[in-house]
Design an enzyme around this catalytic site. Structure first.
Site, PDB file in Angstrom:
ATOM      1  N   ASP A 147       0.842  -1.193   0.000  1.00  0.00           N
ATOM      2  CA  ASP A 147       0.000   0.000   0.000  1.00  0.00           C
ATOM      3  C   ASP A 147       0.880   1.246   0.000  1.00  0.00           C
ATOM      4  OD1 ASP A 147      -2.246  -1.578   0.096  1.00  0.00           O
ATOM      5  OD2 ASP A 147      -2.560  -1.342   2.247  1.00  0.00           O
ATOM      6  N   ARG A 148       0.337   2.325  -0.495  1.00  0.00           N
ATOM      7  CA  ARG A 148       1.098   3.578  -0.605  1.00  0.00           C
ATOM      8  C   ARG A 148       1.668   4.028   0.739  1.00  0.00           C
ATOM      9  NH1 ARG A 148      -1.232   9.130  -3.438  1.00  0.00           N
ATOM     10  NH2 ARG A 148       0.690  10.366  -3.280  1.00  0.00           N
TER      11      ARG A 148
END
Length: 334
Positions: A147-148
């Site tokens: 995930d970012r």
């Protein structure tokens, strides 16, 4: 048989015969290579709207290609192909300097938080695009994703053998993935498992969410306490499966969401922790290991300085925040 493209079809549709060099590759990654200069956001839109087909059937972004498949790529008008912006030099330097391992098969980085694994959905440049900008003459493919907001170990393949070999190991459950995370409250046990199926769904605005659901896909996470803090516990989470947002949703499911989690976390707790210096999701991919062709690969990334600094602050100031103590007691009483 090598991948071959035919343009002798009406309206500019491309029919691509998939060869062995793309066997096992995700279709979104293949399209990113075949459609040079086309933004990832457009590639995902073509997939979502069913314009990309494999053997006549609609393809999803995670569809994997097989040697002998026939890939249909729709025509893309020149007006739809905006000029690709150059990646910011500071971002390129950030990921280029984050390499922790490299050989002929793999390039491994300690991905900084705030950088997506790949571009798309409003993100112009992810880690893969930035590394390709830093190494324009090398072939690089994402093997998996983070995930970012999640920092830590991210593996990219430099060879076809590395890509297909590691992806096959991931599908077979032969890869160890461990994360460090901060759970709010005090879980009643130092070691526990969460075995709860997960299902993806989209909100009205298109935001992707995941929830525990009986009709979801099997999901298993192993949690183990590492350190104790006022109103929180630093945990090691080992994945038994690799579902989207798995650790975050499982943590929230047992009543102890991750600190700083904007999607599944405790809003009031996040606000208090932000005032103490936590500016992002407390989730870090600390370790990944696997065996390939008789060789053991093991990659580790230490907890980033911003998270270590926050833990030091929490250890001192956390005991003086009544809300954290009250929330911890409330969660323990569930």
């Amino acid at each position: 048989m090598q991948t071959a493209t035919s343009r002798d079809v009406p309206q500019g549709v491309r029919q691509v015969a998939i060869g062995p060099e793309r066997d096992g590759q995700r279709i979104d990654n293949a399209l990113a290579t075949l459609l040079k200069g086309v933004p990832k956001s457009m590639i995902y839109r073509l997939l979502r709207t069913g314009q990309v087909r494999v053997n006549g059937k609609r393809a999803k972004p995670d569809t994997r290609l097989t040697d002998g498949d026939m890939l249909r790529i729709p025509p893309i008008r020149q007006a739809e192909r905006p000029e690709e912006r150059a990646a910011p030099e500071t971002m390129v330097a950030s990921v280029a300097g984050a390499v922790i391992f490299e050989d002929k098969h793999f390039l491994v980085i300690d991905k900084p938080s705030g950088i997506a694994s790949h571009g798309g959905s409003g993100v112009s440049h992810g880690a893969i695009e930035l590394l390709r900008a830093a190494r324009p003459h090398e072939s690089l493919e994402l093997v998996h994703r983070l995930d970012r907001d999640t920092s830590g170990v991210l593996v990219l393949a430099k060879s076809r053998a590395g890509l297909t070999g590691l992806q096959a190991a991931i599908r077979a459950g032969e890869v160890t993935k461990q994360y460090l995370c901060l759970m709010v409250g005090h879980p009643p046990k130092a070691k526990f498992d969460v075995n709860a199926p997960l299902r993806k769904f989209a909100l009205q605005g298109g935001e992707r969410m995941v929830r525990v659901s009986e009709d979801g896909k099997p999901a298993l996470t192993f949690f183990r306490e590492m350190e104790q803090y006022p109103g929180a516990r630093l945990m090691q989470a080992t994945l038994g499966t690799g579902r989207t947002h798995q650790i975050r949703v499982h943590a929230a499911h047992v009543g102890h969401p991750l600190a700083g989690d904007p999607k599944y976390g405790d809003r009031e707790m996040n606000k208090r922790l932000r005032e103490m210096g936590l500016q992002r999701l407390f989730l870090h991919a600390s370790h990944l290991s696997f065996e390939l062709d008789g060789r053991l690969y093991s990659f580790s990334a230490p907890l980033p300085d911003d998270l270590k600094t926050f833990l030091d602050v929490l250890a001192v100031k956390g005991k003086h925040l009544p809300y954290i103590q009250a929330a911890a007691r409330e969660r323990n009483g569930r």
